[in-house]
Scaffold this motif. Structure first.
Motif, PDB file in Angstrom:
ATOM      1  N   ASP A 119      47.552  14.556  19.067  1.00  0.00           N
ATOM      2  CA  ASP A 119      48.816  15.248  19.333  1.00  0.00           C
ATOM      3  C   ASP A 119      49.602  15.200  18.018  1.00  0.00           C
ATOM      4  O   ASP A 119      50.197  14.181  17.680  1.00  0.00           O
ATOM      5  CB  ASP A 119      49.559  14.514  20.451  1.00  0.00           C
ATOM      6  CG  ASP A 119      51.006  14.954  20.574  1.00  0.00           C
ATOM      7  OD1 ASP A 119      51.380  15.990  19.994  1.00  0.00           O
ATOM      8  OD2 ASP A 119      51.767  14.234  21.257  1.00  0.00           O
ATOM      9  N   ALA A 120      49.564  16.315  17.274  1.00  0.00           N
ATOM     10  CA  ALA A 120      50.169  16.309  15.929  1.00  0.00           C
ATOM     11  C   ALA A 120      51.691  16.300  15.964  1.00  0.00           C
ATOM     12  O   ALA A 120      52.341  16.018  14.961  1.00  0.00           O
ATOM     13  CB  ALA A 120      49.676  17.517  15.135  1.00  0.00           C
ATOM     14  N   VAL A 146      54.576  24.330  22.403  1.00  0.00           N
ATOM     15  CA  VAL A 146      55.513  23.341  22.940  1.00  0.00           C
ATOM     16  C   VAL A 146      55.218  21.940  22.404  1.00  0.00           C
ATOM     17  O   VAL A 146      54.062  21.516  22.348  1.00  0.00           O
ATOM     18  CB  VAL A 146      55.448  23.325  24.486  1.00  0.00           C
ATOM     19  CG1 VAL A 146      56.408  22.281  25.066  1.00  0.00           C
ATOM     20  CG2 VAL A 146      55.756  24.711  25.038  1.00  0.00           C
ATOM     21  N   ALA A 147      56.276  21.253  21.980  1.00  0.00           N
ATOM     22  CA  ALA A 147      56.156  19.831  21.624  1.00  0.00           C
ATOM     23  C   ALA A 147      57.040  19.058  22.598  1.00  0.00           C
ATOM     24  O   ALA A 147      58.177  19.449  22.856  1.00  0.00           O
ATOM     25  CB  ALA A 147      56.619  19.610  20.193  1.00  0.00           C
ATOM     26  N   VAL A 169      50.758  23.501  28.294  1.00  0.00           N
ATOM     27  CA  VAL A 169      51.153  24.220  27.071  1.00  0.00           C
ATOM     28  C   VAL A 169      51.517  23.329  25.880  1.00  0.00           C
ATOM     29  O   VAL A 169      51.578  23.802  24.746  1.00  0.00           O
ATOM     30  CB  VAL A 169      52.351  25.167  27.349  1.00  0.00           C
ATOM     31  CG1 VAL A 169      51.942  26.277  28.302  1.00  0.00           C
ATOM     32  CG2 VAL A 169      53.536  24.373  27.920  1.00  0.00           C
ATOM     33  N   SER A 170      51.760  22.047  26.102  1.00  0.00           N
ATOM     34  CA  SER A 170      52.221  21.205  24.989  1.00  0.00           C
ATOM     35  C   SER A 170      51.051  20.601  24.221  1.00  0.00           C
ATOM     36  O   SER A 170      49.932  20.501  24.725  1.00  0.00           O
ATOM     37  CB  SER A 170      53.122  20.089  25.508  1.00  0.00           C
ATOM     38  OG  SER A 170      52.384  19.230  26.342  1.00  0.00           O
ATOM     39  N   SER A 171      51.328  20.200  22.984  1.00  0.00           N
ATOM     40  CA  SER A 171      50.303  19.554  22.153  1.00  0.00           C
ATOM     41  C   SER A 171      49.831  18.262  22.814  1.00  0.00           C
ATOM     42  O   SER A 171      48.641  17.925  22.773  1.00  0.00           O
ATOM     43  CB  SER A 171      50.866  19.269  20.760  1.00  0.00           C
ATOM     44  OG  SER A 171      52.023  18.446  20.860  1.00  0.00           O
ATOM     45  N   MET A 172      50.746  17.546  23.451  1.00  0.00           N
ATOM     46  CA  MET A 172      50.385  16.284  24.101  1.00  0.00           C
ATOM     47  C   MET A 172      49.408  16.535  25.246  1.00  0.00           C
ATOM     48  O   MET A 172      48.359  15.904  25.344  1.00  0.00           O
ATOM     49  CB  MET A 172      51.647  15.586  24.616  1.00  0.00           C
ATOM     50  CG  MET A 172      51.405  14.200  25.183  1.00  0.00           C
ATOM     51  SD  MET A 172      52.920  13.502  25.908  1.00  0.00           S
ATOM     52  CE  MET A 172      53.705  12.792  24.472  1.00  0.00           C
ATOM     53  N   GLY A 205      49.032  21.319  18.052  1.00  0.00           N
ATOM     54  CA  GLY A 205      50.436  21.409  17.680  1.00  0.00           C
ATOM     55  C   GLY A 205      50.745  22.733  16.999  1.00  0.00           C
ATOM     56  O   GLY A 205      49.948  23.678  17.049  1.00  0.00           O
ATOM     57  N   ASP A 206      51.883  22.764  16.327  1.00  0.00           N
ATOM     58  CA  ASP A 206      52.309  23.971  15.614  1.00  0.00           C
ATOM     59  C   ASP A 206      51.352  24.225  14.446  1.00  0.00           C
ATOM     60  O   ASP A 206      51.336  23.455  13.473  1.00  0.00           O
ATOM     61  CB  ASP A 206      53.746  23.773  15.122  1.00  0.00           C
ATOM     62  CG  ASP A 206      54.284  25.003  14.436  1.00  0.00           C
ATOM     63  OD1 ASP A 206      55.226  25.596  14.966  1.00  0.00           O
ATOM     64  OD2 ASP A 206      53.739  25.371  13.360  1.00  0.00           O
TER      65      ASP A 206
END
Lengths: 350, 350
Positions: free
Chosen positions: A14-15, A71-72, A89-92, A45-46
Motif C-alpha cells: 500500500d504505497a 483512493v487513499a 477502490v483504495s490502495s490499502m 496507489g497513485d
C-alpha cells in the motif's frame, strides 16, 4: 485460494499509507529487494506519484507492477468510514485483495491500523477454526540475547479464555516456522507467577495450556519484567495489557537512552571517553533501534498482512516487508490453520 | 484517632519482613535516621534478634523502642492464613496497629504483600468515602527529569470507573502534598489517546475527570510510552495493567543496562573509553538504581502503610522508610480524606 508457495514471492504494498507515502514505501521496497533479489512487488496507489519515486530505483522497476488507485485511506479515518469509502477502490484494500487473489503472498501497509484491520478482516476473512472476530497483532520483542513474539499487542481488548489459547497456538506456530524451534516456550503474561493471581480468563487459559498436548513447551505465567529476558519464545496476553507492555517498554528504552546521552554530555571527560568507546555506542544504538523490529503481524486471517509503523523511514519499512516475506516463505498461515483445525477438532471430541 | 502531626514523627517497623529480616530493617532504619535525626522508631519482632542487630547502631538505640512479638508472617503465607495466625500477635500486625493507636505515623514492612494488605485493611480500615474494599498501591516512577506517581500497580485487578476516579483523587492529593504542585497533571493510562479507544471503565472515568472541578489538571489518556516522559504527575490505571507496566519498565531498564554493559565489554578500546567516562556511568547507575524508588504506598486506608520490596538491602529499605516519613509529614491521608469527602458529597448532591 492463496498460493503461499508462489515462487518467486510477490509482496503487495500500500504505497499511500504512513506519514510519508510512496517516498518511504518505495525506498523501503528497494532496500528489501537488495536483501532478497528475487522478490517481486505489486504496488498500489497513485500511479503518477509512484512512477516518479520508482525512477530512483532501476532494479525495483524491473521487479514491480504498479496498480493505480484513486483512493487513499486517510490516517485518521474511522475504520467503518475507511471501509465505506475505501472498499475495493483504495490502495490499502487492493493490496490486501492481491493476497486474497493469490497475486501476492503478503500485504504491507503503514496506513491507519483500524482501517487496515477492518479491511483485512472483511477481505481475507478470519480462519474458520478461530474464536476471534478480528485479527490479533503479534509483535517482535527484543530480548537480551535474541527476540520473542508477544501477542496480542492491541487488537483484542479484553480477550477471553479461548482467544488467549488461540493466541498461544498461533504464536507457537509462528515461532516454530520462523525460528525453527520444535517446541517453542510459550508463557502467559500475568501479574504473578502463582496460579492464584490474575484475571480469571488468564487462569483458565493457563489450565488449558498446562494440560494440553500442543506442540509447545508451556512455561506458565510470565511477569512483565521477564518478557525481555529470554525465558519464552512467545508471550501471550490480552490486547490491552499487551499494548501497555509494548509501549511502556518502548518508552523505557527511550528514557534510558536519554539518561545515557545526558550522562555522557555532562562533562568533557565523559565525552572523550564516549568518543573512544564510540564503537560500543554504535552497537548499542543498533541494538536499540526500533526500526529493526518494525512490523505488527495480523494473525488469525486467511493470509498475511503486516502493519508498518506510520512514522517509519525506508529502513524501518523494509524490515516490515521482510517480516511479511519471512512469514510467507515459512508458510506460517498454513501451519496456524493446521494447528487450529487439529486443536478445535480434538476439543470437540473431548 | 491517628495523630499525623505527632512531632517528632515515629515510624513503626516490621523487623521480621523481607528476605533478610532484622539485619536489613535495622541497618535501613539507621540510614534513614542519619537523614532525619529527629525520627523515632517502634520496632516489632523477635527482640533477641533485634537487640543483637541494634548494638551496631548506638544512635538508633537511643531513638527506638523495641516491642517483642513471637510470630513472624511467612513470606509465602496466603493472606487469609497470615491473618488467622498473625492477627494481633505478629510483628506485621503490631507495626500496623501502632499506626491505628497513634503510636506511629506510618508502618513499613518488607514482608508478604498480600498479608500486609489484608492486615492493613483489617486493622486500619478503609477510608469512609471510598469505593474500594482494599487499598490501591501507588508507586514512584522515574521520569526523564523527575518522577511521577503511578497507581494502582497491582492491588485492584479490574478496577471499575468509580475506583479509577478515586485513584485519580488520591494520587492527586499525594502529588499536591508531596510535590507541592497546586494542580497536579493527572492522566489515565490507556492504549490510545483518542476517546474511542480502551476499556469502558476507563472511558467513563475519563468523562468524569474531564468534566470535574477536582483540584487537578486532568490531561486525558496517557499511553505506555509516555509514562516516563514527564507529561503527568500522576498516571492512573487499573491494577493489572499497572503492574504489567511497572514490571515491564523495570525489566526493560535492566535489559538496556545489560546492552550497555555488553557493548562496553565487547572490546578493549570500549573498556578504556568507559573507564575514562566512568563518572558518567556512575551517574547513570545511580539514576537507574531501583533502590531509589523503593516503597509501594498503600492508599485508601485510615493511615500510612508502606511496602518495601522483599529483596531490598538497607539502602533500599531506608528509602521506603523515607517515603512513609514524607507521607506522614505532608499529612497525605488527611488531604485524601478531605478530597474524597468533598467529592462524594458533591456527587450525592448532583
Amino acid at each position: 485460494m492463496v498460493f503461499y508457495m508462489a515462487e518467486p514471492l510477490t509482496i503487495s504494498l500500500d504505497a499511500m499509507g504512513g506519514d510519508h507515502g510512496p517516498e518511504v514505501v518505495l525506498a523501503g521496497a528497494n532496500i528489501s529487494l537488495s536483501r532478497h533479489p528475487e522478490m517481486r512487488f505489486r504496488i498500489y496507489g497513485d500511479s503518477s506519484q509512484i512512477e516518479t519515486e520508482l525512477q530512483k530505483f532501476p532494479k525495483l522497476i524491473a521487479q514491480s507492477v504498479v496498480c493505480h488507485t484513486d483512493v487513499a485511506v486517510p490516517m485518521d479515518a474511522k475504520p467503518s468510514q475507511a471501509l465505506r469509502s475505501g472498499r475495493r477502490v483504495s490502495s490499502m484494500w487492493q493490496a490486501i485483495e492481491a493476497v486474497k487473489n493469490g497475486e501476492a503472498s503478503a500485504a504491507i501497509s503503514a496506513g491507519n491500523t483500524g482501517a487496515l484491520m477492518a479491511m483485512s478482516r472483511f477481505c481475507l476473512k478470519m480462519l474458520p477454526d478461530i474464536n476471534m472476530d478480528r485479527p490479533a497483532i503479534a509483535a517482535f520483542w527484543p530480548t537480551v540475547t535474541s527476540e520473542c513474539i508477544v501477542m496480542d499487542v492491541g487488537a483484542n481488548v479484553g480477550a477471553d479464555t479461548t482467544q488467549l489459547v488461540d493466541f498461544a497456538l498461533m504464536g507457537s506456530a509462528m515461532a516454530r516456522s520462523l525460528y525453527g524451534v520444535e517446541r517453542p516456550k510459550v508463557g502467559l503474561l500475568n501479574i504473578g507467577e502463582e496460579e492464584v493471581k490474575g484475571l480469571d480468563e488468564i487462569k483458565e487459559a493457563h489450565v488449558i495450556l498446562r494440560d494440553s498436548s500442543f506442540p509447545m513447551d508451556y512455561i506458565g505465567f510470565v511477569e512483565g519484567h521477564k518478557i525481555g529476558h529470554d525465558i519464552a519464545n512467545v508471550v501471550v496476553c490480552e490486547g490491552f495489557s499487551g499494548n501497555i507492555a509494548l509501549k511502556t517498554a518502548e518508552g523505557t528504552a527511550k528514557q534510558v537512552g536519554e539518561y545515557v546521552r545526558s550522562a555522557i554530555n555532562s562533562s568533557l571527560i565523559s565525552k572523550i571517553g564516549a568518543l573512544i568507546a564510540r564503537g560500543a555506542f554504535q552497537v548499542l544504538k543498533e541494538k536499540m533501534d526500533p526500526r529493526n523490529l518494525n512490523g505488527g503481524i495480523f494473525l488469525g486471517l486467511n493470509g498475511i498482512v503486516i502493519k508498518s509503523h506510520g512514522g517509519m523511514d525506508a529502513y524501518g519499512f523494509a524490515n516490515a516487508i521482510d517480516v511479511g516475506y519471512d512469514m510467507a516463505k515459512a508458510e506460517v498461515v498454513t501451519l496456524i490453520k493446521h494447528d487450529l483445525e487439529l486443536f478445535h477438532h480434538e476439543n470437540k471430541k473431548a
